[in-house]
Scaffold this active site. Structure first.
Site, short mmCIF file in Angstrom:
data_model
loop_
_atom_site.label_atom_id
_atom_site.label_comp_id
_atom_site.label_asym_id
_atom_site.label_seq_id
_atom_site.Cartn_x
_atom_site.Cartn_y
_atom_site.Cartn_z
N HIS A 227 7.54 2.27 -2.95
CA HIS A 227 6.88 1.28 -2.08
C HIS A 227 5.57 0.81 -2.73
CE1 HIS A 227 5.48 -0.19 2.06
NE2 HIS A 227 4.40 -0.27 1.31
N GLU A 228 4.76 1.77 -3.19
CA GLU A 228 3.47 1.40 -3.79
C GLU A 228 3.66 0.68 -5.12
OE1 GLU A 228 1.09 1.43 -1.85
OE2 GLU A 228 1.98 2.78 -0.38
N CYS B 72 3.63 -0.13 6.38
CA CYS B 72 2.76 -0.56 5.28
C CYS B 72 1.42 -0.92 5.90
CB CYS B 72 3.38 -1.77 4.58
SG CYS B 72 2.34 -2.43 3.26
N LEU B 73 0.33 -0.45 5.28
CA LEU B 73 -1.00 -0.72 5.84
C LEU B 73 -1.33 -2.21 5.85
CD1 LEU B 73 -3.06 2.25 4.33
CD2 LEU B 73 -2.32 1.96 6.70
N GLN C 86 -3.81 -4.04 -2.38
CA GLN C 86 -4.07 -4.00 -0.94
C GLN C 86 -5.55 -3.95 -0.61
OE1 GLN C 86 -1.05 -0.69 -0.29
NE2 GLN C 86 -0.82 -1.86 1.59
N GLY D 158 0.06 5.95 1.58
CA GLY D 158 -0.10 5.40 0.24
C GLY D 158 -0.85 4.08 0.29
N HIS E 159 4.09 -2.95 -4.77
CA HIS E 159 2.86 -3.72 -4.56
C HIS E 159 2.29 -4.22 -5.89
CE1 HIS E 159 2.03 -3.58 -0.28
NE2 HIS E 159 2.24 -2.27 -0.24
ZN ZN Z 1 2.59 -1.18 1.44
#
Ligand code: ZN
Length: 168
Positions: A135-136, A93-94, A51, A46, A139
């Site tokens: 999670h997304e 997480c990226l 991000q 995701g 953000h």
């Molecule tokens: Zn993340």
């Protein structure tokens, strides 16, 4: 579909609250397509607009790497309508390369959003889908997965987090 650099922890943009999308215009479509391109390149599950340093309420989730029945989903102006249950699972997480930790989140979530064609939809997510969506969504609120960790875990990760934030 262009790949954009992924913002790493320490960049203040990750703590900002994102703005709603007013209309699905070319700019929105380009953003969605860049999110997809960047997510695929990074082999993530995701990715949210902040991000890639865009403060818009858009994220994409693609669980096809871990679930062959899953397809890529685009969420524009998502709303979490309801959550229930509780589940603990390892999460990454990226924006935090190399960091994976068990996180407790609701086991299911009901979400409403607009897709890239401007159509509103509602879905009930469970398991990894619920986890990825929550999670997304975080953000978009400037919230990060470390915020869900226990103080002890965060203390344990302090050195690695500092290293990440200094590199960004
Ligand atoms: Zn993340």
């Amino acid at each position: 579909m262009a790949e954009r650099p992924i913002v790493i922890y320490g960049d203040p943009v990750l703590r900002e609250v994102s703005e709603p999308v007013d209309e699905i215009n070319q700019e929105t479509k380009d953003l969605v397509s860049d999110l997809i391109g960047t997510l695929k390149k990074a082999s993530g599950l995701g990715l949210a607009a902040p991000q890639i340093a865009v403060l818009k309420r858009v994220f994409v989730v693609d669980l096809s790497a871990i679930d062959i029945t899953a397809t890529l989903k685009v969420f524009i102006n998502p709303e979490i309508l309801d959550t229930s249950g509780e589940a603990e699972f390892e999460e990454g997480c990226l924006s935090f390369p190399g960091i994976y930790q068990k996180i407790i989140r609701p086991a299911r979530a009901r979400v409403r959003a607009t897709d890239r064609d401007g159509k509103q939809f509602e879905m009930e997510a469970t398991g990894m889908a619920a986890r990825a969506i929550l999670h997304e969504y975080d953000h978009l609120e400037g919230k990060l997965f470390i915020d869900h960790m226990s103080p002890m875990t965060r203390t344990m990760l302090k050195g690695r987090l500092k290293k990440l934030s200094m590199a960004s």
